[in-house]
Scaffold this motif. Structure first.
Motif, mmCIF file in Angstrom:
data_model
loop_
_atom_site.group_PDB
_atom_site.id
_atom_site.type_symbol
_atom_site.label_atom_id
_atom_site.label_comp_id
_atom_site.label_asym_id
_atom_site.label_seq_id
_atom_site.Cartn_x
_atom_site.Cartn_y
_atom_site.Cartn_z
ATOM 1 N N ILE A 59 47.451 35.703 30.760
ATOM 2 C CA ILE A 59 47.241 34.262 30.613
ATOM 3 C C ILE A 59 45.984 33.827 31.363
ATOM 4 N N GLU A 60 45.843 34.285 32.587
ATOM 5 C CA GLU A 60 44.665 33.927 33.393
ATOM 6 C C GLU A 60 43.385 34.425 32.733
ATOM 7 N N CYS A 61 43.421 35.632 32.233
ATOM 8 C CA CYS A 61 42.242 36.210 31.584
ATOM 9 C C CYS A 61 41.906 35.463 30.302
ATOM 10 N N THR A 62 42.914 35.135 29.518
ATOM 11 C CA THR A 62 42.697 34.460 28.242
ATOM 12 C C THR A 62 42.074 33.080 28.437
ATOM 13 N N TYR A 63 42.513 32.356 29.459
ATOM 14 C CA TYR A 63 42.041 30.989 29.650
ATOM 15 C C TYR A 63 40.850 30.862 30.592
ATOM 16 N N ASN A 64 40.654 31.810 31.491
ATOM 17 C CA ASN A 64 39.578 31.680 32.477
ATOM 18 C C ASN A 64 38.596 32.838 32.476
ATOM 19 N N SER A 65 38.611 33.653 31.455
ATOM 20 C CA SER A 65 37.793 34.868 31.483
ATOM 21 C C SER A 65 36.298 34.588 31.465
ATOM 22 N N ASP A 69 34.276 37.251 36.730
ATOM 23 C CA ASP A 69 33.821 38.619 36.502
ATOM 24 C C ASP A 69 34.955 39.633 36.679
ATOM 25 N N ILE A 70 36.060 39.213 37.284
ATOM 26 C CA ILE A 70 37.142 40.163 37.577
ATOM 27 C C ILE A 70 37.815 40.684 36.315
ATOM 28 N N PHE A 71 37.644 39.991 35.202
ATOM 29 C CA PHE A 71 38.291 40.407 33.960
ATOM 30 C C PHE A 71 37.408 41.325 33.116
ATOM 31 N N LYS A 72 36.234 41.655 33.614
ATOM 32 C CA LYS A 72 35.330 42.522 32.860
ATOM 33 C C LYS A 72 35.633 43.981 33.169
ATOM 34 N N ASP A 73 35.429 44.833 32.156
ATOM 35 C CA ASP A 73 35.609 46.270 32.362
ATOM 36 C C ASP A 73 34.310 46.875 32.873
ATOM 37 N N GLU A 74 34.244 48.192 32.886
ATOM 38 C CA GLU A 74 33.070 48.883 33.414
ATOM 39 C C GLU A 74 31.793 48.566 32.635
ATOM 40 N N THR A 75 31.939 48.241 31.360
ATOM 41 C CA THR A 75 30.765 47.959 30.518
ATOM 42 C C THR A 75 30.353 46.491 30.576
ATOM 43 N N GLY A 76 31.115 45.661 31.289
ATOM 44 C CA GLY A 76 30.808 44.245 31.377
ATOM 45 C C GLY A 76 31.485 43.406 30.307
ATOM 46 N N LYS A 77 32.303 44.036 29.484
ATOM 47 C CA LYS A 77 33.017 43.331 28.426
ATOM 48 C C LYS A 77 34.324 42.767 28.972
ATOM 49 N N ILE A 78 34.642 41.541 28.580
ATOM 50 C CA ILE A 78 35.894 40.925 29.011
ATOM 51 C C ILE A 78 37.039 41.530 28.209
ATOM 52 N N VAL A 79 38.011 42.083 28.934
ATOM 53 C CA VAL A 79 39.163 42.718 28.308
ATOM 54 C C VAL A 79 40.428 42.119 28.913
ATOM 55 N N CYS A 80 41.189 41.408 28.092
ATOM 56 C CA CYS A 80 42.419 40.767 28.573
ATOM 57 C C CYS A 80 43.672 41.532 28.178
ATOM 58 N N ASP A 81 43.573 42.400 27.188
ATOM 59 C CA ASP A 81 44.786 43.015 26.650
ATOM 60 C C ASP A 81 45.011 44.455 27.097
ATOM 61 N N LYS A 82 44.081 45.051 27.831
ATOM 62 C CA LYS A 82 44.251 46.410 28.352
ATOM 63 C C LYS A 82 43.839 46.421 29.818
ATOM 64 N N PHE A 83 44.716 46.938 30.648
ATOM 65 C CA PHE A 83 44.447 46.966 32.079
ATOM 66 C C PHE A 83 45.378 47.972 32.734
ATOM 67 N N SER A 84 45.040 48.364 33.938
ATOM 68 C CA SER A 84 45.875 49.331 34.658
ATOM 69 C C SER A 84 46.774 48.607 35.649
ATOM 70 N N VAL A 85 47.809 49.294 36.067
ATOM 71 C CA VAL A 85 48.706 48.756 37.089
ATOM 72 C C VAL A 85 47.925 48.563 38.387
ATOM 73 N N GLY A 86 47.012 49.485 38.674
ATOM 74 C CA GLY A 86 46.183 49.370 39.868
ATOM 75 C C GLY A 86 45.296 48.136 39.841
ATOM 76 N N LYS A 87 44.770 47.784 38.660
ATOM 77 C CA LYS A 87 43.947 46.594 38.546
ATOM 78 C C LYS A 87 44.762 45.346 38.851
ATOM 79 N N LEU A 88 46.007 45.316 38.371
ATOM 80 C CA LEU A 88 46.895 44.192 38.678
ATOM 81 C C LEU A 88 47.077 44.059 40.194
ATOM 82 N N ALA A 89 47.235 45.189 40.871
ATOM 83 C CA ALA A 89 47.425 45.163 42.323
ATOM 84 C C ALA A 89 46.144 44.754 43.043
ATOM 85 N N ASN A 90 45.020 45.318 42.626
ATOM 86 C CA ASN A 90 43.752 45.023 43.298
ATOM 87 C C ASN A 90 43.313 43.575 43.125
ATOM 88 N N LEU A 91 43.695 42.958 42.021
ATOM 89 C CA LEU A 91 43.328 41.565 41.777
ATOM 90 C C LEU A 91 44.347 40.583 42.349
#
Length: 154
Positions: A59-65, A69-91
């Motif tokens: 929800i946060e990514c969809t509305y505030n992406s 910059d925290i929602f961007k992947d390694e390539t700089g693309k905003i990705v809201c539908d794929k993420f790791s459990v570790g990313k959830l913890a780190n954010l």
């Protein structure tokens, strides 16, 4: 000859040892069962927390992406539908206390203490189901195996 009976007989000692052994066995199985039940309860709470954190992330990514910059992947693309459990913890979407050697939060499966931070999750945009890839999440295999769905994030 004066025989003074001050001690226990061999039979009395053996009976006492057998009773203590039986009680120790019962206590050991009871404690073991309690520990396993606690680990399973912790695991279920972790899965529920991951589902809730995933929902909040999505929800946060969809509305505030666009602003973050925290929602961007390694390539700089905003990705809201794929993420790791570790990313959830780190954010901060998933609260954990332990960190790895690189300073990143790590999420441990409470049943076997295996790090599941690299587990990749995916949100199906059509029905908002949260799923995982079995090869990346071997520790979620006891959760509902029908299409690997671990929770609904709608």
């Amino acid at each position: 000859m004066n025989l003074n009976k001050n001690g226990f007989t061999l039979v009395e000692l053996l009976v006492t040892i057998v009773i203590i052994a039986i009680l120790a066995t019962i206590v050991t199985f009871s404690v073991s069962r309690s520990i396993n039940n606690s680990k399973e309860a912790s695991y279920n709470i972790l899965v529920d927390s991951i589902v809730l954190a995933s929902k909040n992330y999505y929800i946060e990514c969809t509305y505030n992406s666009q602003n973050e910059d925290i929602f961007k992947d390694e390539t700089g693309k905003i990705v809201c539908d794929k993420f790791s459990v570790g990313k959830l913890a780190n954010l901060g979407f998933l609260k954990v206390n332990e960190k790895d050697d690189n300073g990143n939060f790590k999420v441990l499966n409470p049943i076997n203490n295996v790090n599941i931070s690299e587990c990749m999750l995916e949100v199906d945009k059509d029905n908002f189901d949260l799923s995982y890839t079995t090869s990346n999440c071997p520790n979620f295999d006891s959760v509902n195996l029908d299409n690997n769905v671990i929770g609904n994030v709608s």
